[in-house]
Motif scaffolding. Structure first.
Motif, PDB file in Angstrom:
ATOM      1  N   GLN A   6       0.857  -1.183   0.000  1.00 46.95           N
ATOM      2  CA  GLN A   6       0.000   0.000   0.000  1.00 46.95           C
ATOM      3  C   GLN A   6       0.893   1.233   0.000  1.00 46.95           C
ATOM      4  O   GLN A   6       1.908   1.260   0.702  1.00 46.95           O
ATOM      5  CB  GLN A   6      -0.895   0.014   1.243  1.00 46.95           C
ATOM      6  CG  GLN A   6      -1.965  -1.069   1.234  1.00 46.95           C
ATOM      7  CD  GLN A   6      -2.861  -1.007   2.444  1.00 46.95           C
ATOM      8  OE1 GLN A   6      -2.428  -0.565   3.512  1.00 46.95           O
ATOM      9  NE2 GLN A   6      -4.110  -1.432   2.299  1.00 46.95           N
ATOM     10  N   SER A  35       0.296   2.684  -8.858  1.00 49.96           N
ATOM     11  CA  SER A  35      -1.050   3.138  -9.208  1.00 49.96           C
ATOM     12  C   SER A  35      -1.583   4.067  -8.125  1.00 49.96           C
ATOM     13  O   SER A  35      -1.762   3.651  -6.970  1.00 49.96           O
ATOM     14  CB  SER A  35      -1.999   1.950  -9.368  1.00 49.96           C
ATOM     15  OG  SER A  35      -3.339   2.403  -9.534  1.00 49.96           O
ATOM     16  N   ASP A  37      -4.529   5.343  -8.265  1.00 53.41           N
ATOM     17  CA  ASP A  37      -5.964   5.047  -8.158  1.00 53.41           C
ATOM     18  C   ASP A  37      -6.246   4.001  -7.084  1.00 53.41           C
ATOM     19  O   ASP A  37      -7.251   4.082  -6.375  1.00 53.41           O
ATOM     20  CB  ASP A  37      -6.503   4.566  -9.511  1.00 53.41           C
ATOM     21  CG  ASP A  37      -6.376   5.633 -10.591  1.00 53.41           C
ATOM     22  OD1 ASP A  37      -6.557   6.834 -10.250  1.00 53.41           O
ATOM     23  OD2 ASP A  37      -6.089   5.280 -11.743  1.00 53.41           O
ATOM     24  N   THR A  38      -5.363   3.003  -6.987  1.00 55.48           N
ATOM     25  CA  THR A  38      -5.555   1.942  -5.983  1.00 55.48           C
ATOM     26  C   THR A  38      -4.637   2.109  -4.783  1.00 55.48           C
ATOM     27  O   THR A  38      -4.695   1.302  -3.843  1.00 55.48           O
ATOM     28  CB  THR A  38      -5.310   0.562  -6.616  1.00 55.48           C
ATOM     29  OG1 THR A  38      -3.975   0.509  -7.138  1.00 55.48           O
ATOM     30  CG2 THR A  38      -6.296   0.299  -7.739  1.00 55.48           C
ATOM     31  N   THR A  40      -1.465   1.560  -4.590  1.00 55.83           N
ATOM     32  CA  THR A  40      -0.627   0.364  -4.459  1.00 55.83           C
ATOM     33  C   THR A  40       0.642   0.499  -5.295  1.00 55.83           C
ATOM     34  O   THR A  40       0.705   1.298  -6.239  1.00 55.83           O
ATOM     35  CB  THR A  40      -1.370  -0.901  -4.931  1.00 55.83           C
ATOM     36  OG1 THR A  40      -1.745  -0.747  -6.303  1.00 55.83           O
ATOM     37  CG2 THR A  40      -2.591  -1.169  -4.079  1.00 55.83           C
TER      38      THR A  40
END
Length: 239
Positions: A6, A35, A37-38, A40
């Motif tokens: 994360q 990313s 958006d996630t 991660t």
């Protein structure tokens, strides 16, 4: 090995590029997929890199980018990685210890003098064998940290044969006083270079098993030399 982490603090494509660029500067890291958006980051590495190291690459604990473990146990991974890295040495020590115990078991008890002599014979013969497989590569690696080999390049070649001679001498129980004194002196000299490298956190290859295995210099190397010093000193005292 590939892990998903994360990662918070990313707000744009520029953040993604910065995170990826910073992480790719780390050694043993082969690819990074980020990313925002996630939140991660997927990291592939040749050997495990701890979370602390990853966070430092992102700017430290005060950075706006904060990385944390997502789907794996970091402590377990660290332990597994250490065991995998030093598996060759652990196996060698296990085999040598087992053989030494069998040979030294006399009259329903362990003869510690015999145990130490057989252990040192097995240690030196095994380690010299791996050095002999590529003597030139060992000498070059050894010269990177040994205090004698740095100034006298031929010492790496000589050292491998000294180990072979010590191994044979312990196995045949030849001149134990002289052999133990030579062992004590040689290993004390050897440990100085190891201590300097480890304390200065130099990222260099340990040449204890020659050039066959890519083992990092660490406290494991210090322990190896310290065991030989302790055993040779003990045998001199008990003789």
């Amino acid at each position: 090995m590939t892990h998903t982490y994360q990662l918070t603090g990313m707000t744009c494509g520029g953040c993604e590029n910065k995170v990826k660029s910073n992480l790719l500067n780390l050694p043993d890291l082969t690819s990074v997929e980020v990313s925002k958006d996630t939140n991660t980051v997927i990291i592939s590495m040749d050997k495990h890199i701890g979370l602390d190291t990853l966070q430092q690459a992102l700017g430290g604990n005060d950075s706006k980018y904060q990385i944390s473990a997502a789907h794996h146990n970091e402590t377990l991974e660290e332990t597994k990685s250490w065991a995998e890295t030093y598996k060759p040495i652990l196996l060698i020590f296990g085999y040598v210890t087992a053989i030494s115990l069998v040979v030294s078991w006399q009259a329903n008890a362990i003869n510690f003098m015999v145990f130490m002599r057989v252990f040192m014979a097995g240690f030196f013969l095994t380690f010299s064998f791996f050095k002999m497989l590529n003597l030139k590569a060992f000498a070059e690696s050894y010269a990177m940290y040994d205090i004698v080999a740095k100034k006298f390049s031929a010492w790496g070649y000589i050292y491998a044969f000294i180990e072979l001679g010590l191994g044979l001498s312990f196995a045949l129980n030849l001149s134990p006083v002289i052999v133990n004194w030579v062992t004590l002196i040689v290993m004390i000299i050897s440990i100085f270079g190891v201590l300097e490298s480890v304390l200065n956190k130099k990222k260099i290859q340990c040449a204890c098993l020659g050039a066959v295995f890519n083992l990092p210099m660490s406290t494991v190397t210090i322990v190896e030399d310290a065991i030989m010093i302790a055993m040779s000193a003990a045998m001199l005292i008990l003789m």
